[in-house]
Design an enzyme around this catalytic site. Structure first.
Site, mmCIF file in Angstrom:
data_model
loop_
_atom_site.group_PDB
_atom_site.id
_atom_site.type_symbol
_atom_site.label_atom_id
_atom_site.label_comp_id
_atom_site.label_asym_id
_atom_site.label_seq_id
_atom_site.Cartn_x
_atom_site.Cartn_y
_atom_site.Cartn_z
ATOM 1 N N TRP A 26 18.398 -9.663 7.922
ATOM 2 C CA TRP A 26 17.711 -9.733 9.209
ATOM 3 C C TRP A 26 17.784 -11.183 9.642
ATOM 4 O O TRP A 26 17.430 -12.081 8.883
ATOM 5 C CB TRP A 26 16.260 -9.292 9.023
ATOM 6 C CG TRP A 26 15.527 -9.045 10.280
ATOM 7 C CD1 TRP A 26 14.591 -9.881 10.837
ATOM 8 C CD2 TRP A 26 15.627 -7.924 11.155
ATOM 9 N NE1 TRP A 26 14.107 -9.343 11.990
ATOM 10 C CE2 TRP A 26 14.740 -8.124 12.212
ATOM 11 C CE3 TRP A 26 16.395 -6.769 11.136
ATOM 12 C CZ2 TRP A 26 14.589 -7.212 13.248
ATOM 13 C CZ3 TRP A 26 16.239 -5.870 12.167
ATOM 14 C CH2 TRP A 26 15.344 -6.100 13.194
ATOM 15 N N GLU A 62 12.923 -5.810 0.798
ATOM 16 C CA GLU A 62 13.735 -5.250 -0.283
ATOM 17 C C GLU A 62 14.008 -6.246 -1.415
ATOM 18 O O GLU A 62 14.499 -5.871 -2.479
ATOM 19 C CB GLU A 62 15.070 -4.742 0.275
ATOM 20 C CG GLU A 62 14.944 -3.562 1.212
ATOM 21 C CD GLU A 62 14.480 -3.918 2.630
ATOM 22 O OE1 GLU A 62 14.042 -3.014 3.334
ATOM 23 O OE2 GLU A 62 14.559 -5.102 3.023
ATOM 24 N N LEU A 84 13.899 -14.302 6.222
ATOM 25 C CA LEU A 84 13.107 -14.739 7.371
ATOM 26 C C LEU A 84 12.246 -13.566 7.821
ATOM 27 O O LEU A 84 12.769 -12.508 8.196
ATOM 28 C CB LEU A 84 14.025 -15.198 8.502
ATOM 29 C CG LEU A 84 13.350 -15.701 9.771
ATOM 30 C CD1 LEU A 84 12.507 -16.941 9.494
ATOM 31 C CD2 LEU A 84 14.399 -16.022 10.843
ATOM 32 N N ARG A 92 2.577 -7.264 11.563
ATOM 33 C CA ARG A 92 3.174 -6.683 10.362
ATOM 34 C C ARG A 92 3.761 -7.763 9.469
ATOM 35 O O ARG A 92 3.786 -7.633 8.251
ATOM 36 C CB ARG A 92 4.253 -5.672 10.776
ATOM 37 C CG ARG A 92 4.920 -4.981 9.629
ATOM 38 C CD ARG A 92 5.923 -3.943 10.163
ATOM 39 N NE ARG A 92 6.640 -3.350 9.081
ATOM 40 C CZ ARG A 92 7.800 -3.776 8.621
ATOM 41 N NH1 ARG A 92 8.388 -4.819 9.159
ATOM 42 N NH2 ARG A 92 8.394 -3.166 7.619
ATOM 43 N N SER A 117 11.508 -18.848 -4.083
ATOM 44 C CA SER A 117 11.426 -18.276 -2.747
ATOM 45 C C SER A 117 11.814 -19.276 -1.669
ATOM 46 O O SER A 117 11.231 -20.357 -1.561
ATOM 47 C CB SER A 117 10.004 -17.786 -2.464
ATOM 48 O OG SER A 117 9.926 -17.327 -1.132
ATOM 49 N N HIS A 131 14.562 -22.140 19.117
ATOM 50 C CA HIS A 131 14.055 -21.680 17.824
ATOM 51 C C HIS A 131 15.194 -21.267 16.895
ATOM 52 O O HIS A 131 15.120 -21.523 15.685
ATOM 53 C CB HIS A 131 13.070 -20.518 18.009
ATOM 54 C CG HIS A 131 11.689 -20.973 18.300
ATOM 55 N ND1 HIS A 131 10.606 -20.163 18.157
ATOM 56 C CD2 HIS A 131 11.196 -22.170 18.716
ATOM 57 C CE1 HIS A 131 9.511 -20.823 18.479
ATOM 58 N NE2 HIS A 131 9.849 -22.037 18.839
#
Length: 162
Positions: A26, A62, A84, A92, A117, A131
């Protein structure tokens, strides 16, 4: 961007270890910058891409299960997660980010395999050029930093286990 630091040879882990890099796709154009920076920094410190298993996933949610399966298999000295999680306006993202980060910590504590991470969770990400550019550049920094943290931690754990 920060200048790259060099890890002294004495602070590097033994050669030949395998690493895993699991990442969400994503916003692949942004997250891919973190992956590329990670691979470049690892190579700069003597870990070739052939020793790094790169595993693309649909999104950040995932990542923890894959990290757990990889850690339990015992083939990797460390696992790095990159993704991200953006605020889509329905909050959410807070739940996803918390679930991912908490689960990654649990994986490393349950298995003894370090899990890092570079899953970022900006609160004000918008789909515009400014952005996109800012976070793409930021992922370069984070990819470099997570590679350095990975190498230093694996070396430290190796010293503790001797």
């Amino acid at each position: 961007m920060q200048p790259a630091s060099t890890i002294p040879a004495a602070a590097l882990p033994p050669a030949g270890l395998r690493y895993a890099f699991v990442h969400g796709t994503w916003h692949a154009d942004i997250v891919g910058r973190g992956r590329d920076a990670f691979l470049a920094e690892m190579a700069r410190h003597g870990v070739p891409a052939t020793q790094i298993d790169v595993i693309p996933l649909p999104g950040a949610f995932e990542i923890p299960l894959h990290a757990q399966v990889l850690a339990r298999a015992g083939r990797h000295a460390a696992i790095v997660a990159c993704g991200l999680v953006v605020d889509g306006g329905i909050y959410r993202h807070d739940f996803v980010a918390t679930a991912v980060i908490d689960s990654l910590m649990r994986v490393q504590l349950d298995t003894g395999v370090p899990v890092f991470s570079a899953v970022l969770t900006p609160h004000h990400f918008h789909e515009h050029a400014e952005h996109q550019r800012y976070f793409a550049d930021h992922f370069v920094v984070k990819g470099t930093e997570v590679a350095q943290a990975c190498l230093r931690t694996v070396a430290s754990l190796h010293q503790l286990q001797r």
